[in-house]
Design a protein around this motif. Structure first.
Motif, PDB file in Angstrom:
ATOM      1  N   CYS A   1       0.954  -1.209   0.006  1.00 46.03           N
ATOM      2  CA  CYS A   1      -0.017   0.146  -0.052  1.00 46.03           C
ATOM      3  C   CYS A   1       0.765   1.215  -0.091  1.00 46.03           C
ATOM      4  O   CYS A   1       0.588   2.351  -0.841  1.00 46.03           O
ATOM      5  CB  CYS A   1      -0.951   0.095   0.988  1.00 46.03           C
ATOM      6  N   LYS A   2       1.912   1.311   0.973  1.00 46.21           N
ATOM      7  CA  LYS A   2       2.696   2.607   0.758  1.00 46.21           C
ATOM      8  C   LYS A   2       3.512   2.480  -0.426  1.00 46.21           C
ATOM      9  O   LYS A   2       3.699   3.657  -1.099  1.00 46.21           O
ATOM     10  CB  LYS A   2       3.765   2.323   1.945  1.00 46.21           C
ATOM     11  N   PHE A   3       3.813   1.513  -0.843  1.00 41.53           N
ATOM     12  CA  PHE A   3       5.029   1.430  -2.250  1.00 41.53           C
ATOM     13  C   PHE A   3       3.939   2.114  -3.455  1.00 41.53           C
ATOM     14  O   PHE A   3       4.568   2.899  -4.057  1.00 41.53           O
ATOM     15  CB  PHE A   3       5.486   0.110  -2.550  1.00 41.53           C
TER      16      PHE A   3
ATOM     17  N   GLU B   1      -4.763   3.193  -0.550  1.00 41.15           N
ATOM     18  CA  GLU B   1      -5.148   2.949   0.789  1.00 41.15           C
ATOM     19  C   GLU B   1      -5.919   1.332   0.672  1.00 41.15           C
ATOM     20  O   GLU B   1      -6.402   1.123  -0.367  1.00 41.15           O
ATOM     21  CB  GLU B   1      -6.236   3.821   1.173  1.00 41.15           C
ATOM     22  N   LEU B   2      -6.440   0.872   1.897  1.00 40.91           N
ATOM     23  CA  LEU B   2      -7.127  -0.450   1.929  1.00 40.91           C
ATOM     24  C   LEU B   2      -8.520   0.160   2.023  1.00 40.91           C
ATOM     25  O   LEU B   2      -9.020   1.007   2.565  1.00 40.91           O
ATOM     26  CB  LEU B   2      -6.573  -1.044   3.300  1.00 40.91           C
ATOM     27  N   VAL B   3      -9.356  -0.840   1.110  1.00 36.57           N
ATOM     28  CA  VAL B   3     -10.794  -0.773   1.072  1.00 36.57           C
ATOM     29  C   VAL B   3     -11.438  -2.113   1.398  1.00 36.57           C
ATOM     30  O   VAL B   3     -10.722  -3.028   1.062  1.00 36.57           O
ATOM     31  CB  VAL B   3     -11.255  -0.165  -0.266  1.00 36.57           C
TER      32      VAL B   3
ATOM     33  N   ALA C   1     -10.196  -9.998  12.959  1.00 36.34           N
ATOM     34  CA  ALA C   1      -9.131 -10.708  12.250  1.00 36.34           C
ATOM     35  C   ALA C   1      -9.585 -11.304  10.846  1.00 36.34           C
ATOM     36  O   ALA C   1      -9.033 -11.083   9.943  1.00 36.34           O
ATOM     37  CB  ALA C   1      -8.276 -11.692  13.076  1.00 36.34           C
ATOM     38  N   ASN C   2     -10.663 -12.114  11.009  1.00 37.31           N
ATOM     39  CA  ASN C   2     -11.247 -12.632   9.577  1.00 37.31           C
ATOM     40  C   ASN C   2     -11.803 -11.566   8.674  1.00 37.31           C
ATOM     41  O   ASN C   2     -11.227 -11.594   7.662  1.00 37.31           O
ATOM     42  CB  ASN C   2     -12.518 -13.501   9.996  1.00 37.31           C
ATOM     43  N   LYS C   3     -12.276 -10.441   9.278  1.00 38.27           N
ATOM     44  CA  LYS C   3     -12.911  -9.420   8.228  1.00 38.27           C
ATOM     45  C   LYS C   3     -11.601  -8.581   7.711  1.00 38.27           C
ATOM     46  O   LYS C   3     -11.801  -8.030   6.547  1.00 38.27           O
ATOM     47  CB  LYS C   3     -13.668  -8.519   9.223  1.00 38.27           C
ATOM     48  N   SER C   4     -10.524  -8.482   8.446  1.00 32.54           N
ATOM     49  CA  SER C   4      -9.506  -7.843   7.938  1.00 32.54           C
ATOM     50  C   SER C   4      -9.130  -8.348   6.784  1.00 32.54           C
ATOM     51  O   SER C   4      -8.224  -7.703   5.761  1.00 32.54           O
ATOM     52  CB  SER C   4      -8.448  -7.613   9.039  1.00 32.54           C
ATOM     53  N   GLN C   5      -9.129  -9.606   6.350  1.00 29.49           N
ATOM     54  CA  GLN C   5      -8.568 -10.345   5.212  1.00 29.49           C
ATOM     55  C   GLN C   5      -9.308  -9.754   3.917  1.00 29.49           C
ATOM     56  O   GLN C   5      -8.792  -9.932   3.029  1.00 29.49           O
ATOM     57  CB  GLN C   5      -8.811 -11.786   5.275  1.00 29.49           C
ATOM     58  N   ALA C   6     -10.517  -9.096   3.969  1.00 30.50           N
ATOM     59  CA  ALA C   6     -11.255  -8.487   3.157  1.00 30.50           C
ATOM     60  C   ALA C   6     -11.112  -7.146   2.850  1.00 30.50           C
ATOM     61  O   ALA C   6     -11.415  -6.615   1.784  1.00 30.50           O
ATOM     62  CB  ALA C   6     -12.705  -8.619   3.295  1.00 30.50           C
ATOM     63  N   LEU C   7      -9.899  -6.603   3.463  1.00 28.77           N
ATOM     64  CA  LEU C   7      -9.455  -5.325   3.192  1.00 28.77           C
ATOM     65  C   LEU C   7      -8.393  -5.564   2.154  1.00 28.77           C
ATOM     66  O   LEU C   7      -7.160  -5.834   2.299  1.00 28.77           O
ATOM     67  CB  LEU C   7      -8.907  -4.587   4.316  1.00 28.77           C
ATOM     68  N   VAL C   8      -8.328  -4.696   1.015  1.00 30.24           N
ATOM     69  CA  VAL C   8      -7.364  -4.854  -0.178  1.00 30.24           C
ATOM     70  C   VAL C   8      -6.999  -3.616  -0.479  1.00 30.24           C
ATOM     71  O   VAL C   8      -7.705  -2.632  -0.522  1.00 30.24           O
ATOM     72  CB  VAL C   8      -8.016  -5.876  -1.210  1.00 30.24           C
TER      73      VAL C   8
ATOM     74  N   ALA D   1      -6.784  -0.467  -2.823  1.00 29.86           N
ATOM     75  CA  ALA D   1      -7.703   0.245  -3.679  1.00 29.86           C
ATOM     76  C   ALA D   1      -7.157  -0.036  -5.304  1.00 29.86           C
ATOM     77  O   ALA D   1      -7.914  -0.154  -6.221  1.00 29.86           O
ATOM     78  CB  ALA D   1      -8.030   1.687  -3.438  1.00 29.86           C
ATOM     79  N   LYS D   2      -5.942   0.257  -5.356  1.00 23.88           N
ATOM     80  CA  LYS D   2      -5.284   0.093  -6.724  1.00 23.88           C
ATOM     81  C   LYS D   2      -5.109  -1.430  -7.142  1.00 23.88           C
ATOM     82  O   LYS D   2      -4.656  -1.416  -8.407  1.00 23.88           O
ATOM     83  CB  LYS D   2      -4.088   0.693  -6.699  1.00 23.88           C
ATOM     84  N   ALA D   3      -5.443  -2.339  -6.544  1.00 26.22           N
ATOM     85  CA  ALA D   3      -4.976  -3.648  -6.995  1.00 26.22           C
ATOM     86  C   ALA D   3      -6.123  -4.559  -7.333  1.00 26.22           C
ATOM     87  O   ALA D   3      -7.255  -3.982  -7.138  1.00 26.22           O
ATOM     88  CB  ALA D   3      -4.454  -4.411  -5.637  1.00 26.22           C
ATOM     89  N   LYS D   4      -6.112  -5.372  -8.313  1.00 23.02           N
ATOM     90  CA  LYS D   4      -7.037  -6.302  -8.768  1.00 23.02           C
ATOM     91  C   LYS D   4      -6.845  -7.729  -7.628  1.00 23.02           C
ATOM     92  O   LYS D   4      -5.849  -8.103  -7.354  1.00 23.02           O
ATOM     93  CB  LYS D   4      -6.719  -6.614 -10.074  1.00 23.02           C
TER      94      LYS D   4
END
Length: 416
Positions: free
Chosen positions: A82-84, A88-90, A114-121, A123-126
């Protein structure tokens, strides 16, 4: 196209986990014409990941990262990318539903944070869907640069490679096809193998590359060809294999991922034969390897670990006088063990091992590494002597391999 593989995890640096991901990814990329020129292991440190990603991004067309995508505090890869990429995570609803379904199949109906955090990806990624776990893969595509991030769990990474990554990158590469084939040999040392193949290697290296890869149980011969398309690559690699087999075919037991226990399983099924095993120095390793193959119950009748002299006498019916006269580690006892296990099981074939694995138990006439392997069928029994070395675990591996190799050669009518 050129690629770098970055494998992330402190466990890789400390030696707690062997990095099998790099070899798998490298092989798969080579098959679609992408040349892997750098492989790096990085710890779970965000700054270190960003630094290596920056270096790779500047120098390579494809960068593949594995590891650090889990839900715990030490999984920092997602934050690093994300930093690179300055994103941001969405929340991704599709991933969230996939996580929910995956956990439900395992009897867990409630998702924690913790499980729900896996769905944060990012924004610029497929998103690359993960049907084998909960952490999704990520694809960043900018111009002609491709960065792919996958979990470090081999099963999950391989699933993503097979379902998406390989096909995706194959369409982008448009380069030459690089194809490899591994011929697995056993029962002949590397130096002797090369001596027999020296002239052949010189001839076929005009159109391919040949490498010898020794291990405890044998030597792999790797053939690599580059061609404009898959058909030409197949033709060249087949030609190289034929020339090699003309010289050393009796020693080749398998190709690529094929294991010797799989080979003998097919041979036994084809011939309608059953086998039983009596093991002393190998301690059940042969039986373990045979039963690693699905469907082995069709041909494997039983395995007996007759470690003590008493067990050899009481279970296998080895004459006590035979042990007293020749010793437990002898041709006579190996033959009697193979005959005994075949008799008590009713199997068609009996094989046996008896030896001195070490580091103790040697005598002036019977050194550490001495192993007798016995074989018995309706036509009679015999035993072969081997001297493997002074490492206990390696002796067990080598003895189990040669026992299976003797069986393979007998089934195929090859000289032992």
């Amino acid at each position: 196209m050129k690629a770098e593989i970055i494998n992330i995890g402190d466990e890789l640096l400390t030696g707690q986990v062997i990095n099998t991901n790099a070899s798998y990814i490298g092989r798969k990329l080579s098959e679609i014409g992408i040349s892997v020129e750098r492989v790096v292991s990085v710890g779970d440190v965000e700054e270190a990941i960003i630094d290596e990603l920056k270096r790779a991004y500047e120098n390579f067309d494809v960068v593949i990262l594995t590891g650090g995508l889990g839900p715990t505090h030490d999984d920092v890869t997602k934050g690093a990318v994300c930093k690179f990429f300055n994103t941001e995570l969405v929340l991704n609803e599709e991933v969230l539903n996939q996580v929910r379904e995956f956990l439900a199949r395992r009897g867990r109906t409630e998702l924690n944070e913790a499980n729900k955090s896996q769905a944060l990806v990012p924004a610029k990624a497929k998103v690359i869907m993960n049907y084998w776990g909960t952490a999704p893969g990520l694809l960043f595509e900018e111009g002609e640069k491709y960065v792919i991030v996958m979990p470090g769990v081999p099963k999950e990474m391989m699933g993503m490679m097979e379902s998406f990554v390989i096909n995706y990158l194959a369409q982008k590469s448009g380069g030459k096809v690089i194809k490899q084939r591994i011929l697995k040999t056993t029962g002949i040392p590397e130096a002797y193998l090369y001596e027999r193949l020296k002239d052949v290697v010189e001839e076929i290296e005009k159109f391919c590359k040949v490498a010898f890869l020794p291990s405890v149980i044998g030597v792999k011969i790797r053939i690599t060809v580059k061609a404009q398309d898959r058909a030409v690559a197949d033709e060249l690699i087949n030609e190289a294999e034929v020339k090699i087999r003309k010289k050393i075919d009796k020693y080749i037991y398998g190709v690529d991922d094929e294991e010797i226990e799989e080979v003998i399983g097919r041979l036994l099924v084809e011939r309608g034969l059953k086998i039983a095993v009596a093991e002393s120095c190998t301690g059940g390793l042969i039986a373990d390897r045979i039963t690693n193959v699905p469907g082995s119950s069709r041909y494997f009748e039983r395995g007996v670990v007759a470690y003590s002299n008493e067990a050899k006498v009481q279970i296998l019916g080895v004459p006590e006088d035979l042990i007293k006269e020749h010793g437990a580690v002898s041709r006579q006892v190996a033959e009697a063990m193979a005959e005994g296990v075949r008799r008590i099981s009713g199997a068609d074939i009996g094989i046996s091992t008896t030896g001195i694995a070490g580091p103790t138990g040697a005598t002036p006439n019977k050194p550490i590494g001495l192993v007798w392997i016995g074989y018995s069928d309706k036509d009679g029994a015999f035993a072969r002597e081997f001297r493997f070395g002074d490492d206990r675990l390696e002796n067990k591996q080598r003895a189990s391999q040669m026992a299976l190799e003797i069986l393979r050669r007998k089934l195929l009518g090859i000289e032992i």
